[in-house]
Scaffold this motif. Structure first.
Motif, short mmCIF file in Angstrom:
data_model
loop_
_atom_site.label_atom_id
_atom_site.label_comp_id
_atom_site.label_asym_id
_atom_site.label_seq_id
_atom_site.Cartn_x
_atom_site.Cartn_y
_atom_site.Cartn_z
N LYS A 181 0.83 -1.20 0.00
CA LYS A 181 0.00 0.00 0.00
C LYS A 181 0.86 1.26 0.00
N PRO A 182 0.42 2.28 -0.73
CA PRO A 182 1.15 3.56 -0.71
C PRO A 182 0.73 4.43 0.47
N PHE A 183 1.68 5.17 1.00
CA PHE A 183 1.46 6.12 2.08
C PHE A 183 2.31 7.35 1.81
N VAL A 184 2.06 8.41 2.57
CA VAL A 184 2.88 9.62 2.51
C VAL A 184 3.55 9.80 3.86
N VAL A 185 4.86 10.08 3.84
CA VAL A 185 5.59 10.34 5.07
C VAL A 185 5.17 11.72 5.58
N VAL A 244 10.80 4.31 -1.12
CA VAL A 244 10.37 5.59 -1.69
C VAL A 244 9.97 5.37 -3.14
N ALA A 245 8.77 5.84 -3.50
CA ALA A 245 8.27 5.66 -4.85
C ALA A 245 8.19 6.97 -5.63
N ASP A 246 7.91 8.08 -4.94
CA ASP A 246 7.69 9.35 -5.64
C ASP A 246 7.68 10.49 -4.62
N GLN A 247 7.67 11.71 -5.12
CA GLN A 247 7.47 12.89 -4.28
C GLN A 247 5.99 13.26 -4.34
N SER A 248 5.41 13.64 -3.21
CA SER A 248 3.99 13.99 -3.22
C SER A 248 3.78 15.46 -3.55
N GLY A 249 4.71 16.30 -3.16
CA GLY A 249 4.55 17.73 -3.39
C GLY A 249 3.60 18.38 -2.42
N ILE A 250 3.20 17.68 -1.36
CA ILE A 250 2.27 18.21 -0.37
C ILE A 250 3.07 18.91 0.72
N LYS A 251 2.78 20.19 0.92
CA LYS A 251 3.49 20.97 1.95
C LYS A 251 2.80 20.88 3.30
N ASN A 252 1.49 21.10 3.33
CA ASN A 252 0.69 21.02 4.56
C ASN A 252 -0.31 19.89 4.40
N PRO A 253 0.04 18.69 4.82
CA PRO A 253 -0.84 17.54 4.56
C PRO A 253 -2.15 17.58 5.34
N ASN A 283 -6.07 15.21 5.33
CA ASN A 283 -6.59 13.93 4.88
C ASN A 283 -7.07 14.01 3.43
N ALA A 284 -7.73 15.09 3.06
CA ALA A 284 -8.23 15.24 1.69
C ALA A 284 -7.08 15.31 0.68
N ALA A 285 -6.03 16.06 1.02
CA ALA A 285 -4.87 16.18 0.12
C ALA A 285 -4.15 14.84 -0.03
N LEU A 286 -4.02 14.10 1.07
CA LEU A 286 -3.36 12.79 1.01
C LEU A 286 -4.16 11.82 0.15
N LYS A 287 -5.49 11.77 0.35
CA LYS A 287 -6.34 10.88 -0.44
C LYS A 287 -6.22 11.19 -1.93
N LYS A 288 -6.28 12.47 -2.26
CA LYS A 288 -6.23 12.89 -3.67
C LYS A 288 -4.89 12.51 -4.30
N ARG A 289 -3.79 12.77 -3.60
CA ARG A 289 -2.46 12.50 -4.16
C ARG A 289 -2.21 10.99 -4.30
N ILE A 290 -2.66 10.19 -3.32
CA ILE A 290 -2.46 8.74 -3.40
C ILE A 290 -3.34 8.15 -4.50
#
Length: 84
Positions: free
Chosen positions: A17-21, A53-62, A64-71
């Motif tokens: 599963k993908p996640f964001v640090v 590590v798979a990619d950069q998310s580009g999310i500065k202020n994470p 829940n909505a931003a994480l869901k959209k990016r994943i």
């Protein structure tokens, strides 16, 4: 591995599963979230060696909505490249 990286879990019940640090937690650990099962209010503590590590998310202020959209975008990109 830096805050904002998209990572793939290599071990545990969430393997593949993908996640964001979202934060560092010492030298060997990070906190990860995906905005769905693991939100920003309850991130998962995971060893760095159990993540890739798979990619950069580009999310500065994470959020829940931003994480869901990016994943979701990351997963659709992964499917497109797999079909080629």
């Amino acid at each position: 591995m830096e805050i904002g990286d998209i990572v793939i879990s290599l071990a545990g019940h969430d393997m593949g599963k993908p996640f964001v640090v979202v934060a560092e937690a010492g030298e060997q650990f990070v906190l990860i979230a995906d905005g769905m099962s693991r939100g920003m209010d309850n991130p998962k503590l995971k060893r760095k060696r159990h993540l890739r590590v798979a990619d950069q998310s580009g999310i500065k202020n994470p959020t829940n909505a931003a994480l869901k959209k990016r994943i979701k975008q990351f997963n659709s990109d992964r499917r497109l490249y797999a079909e080629k």
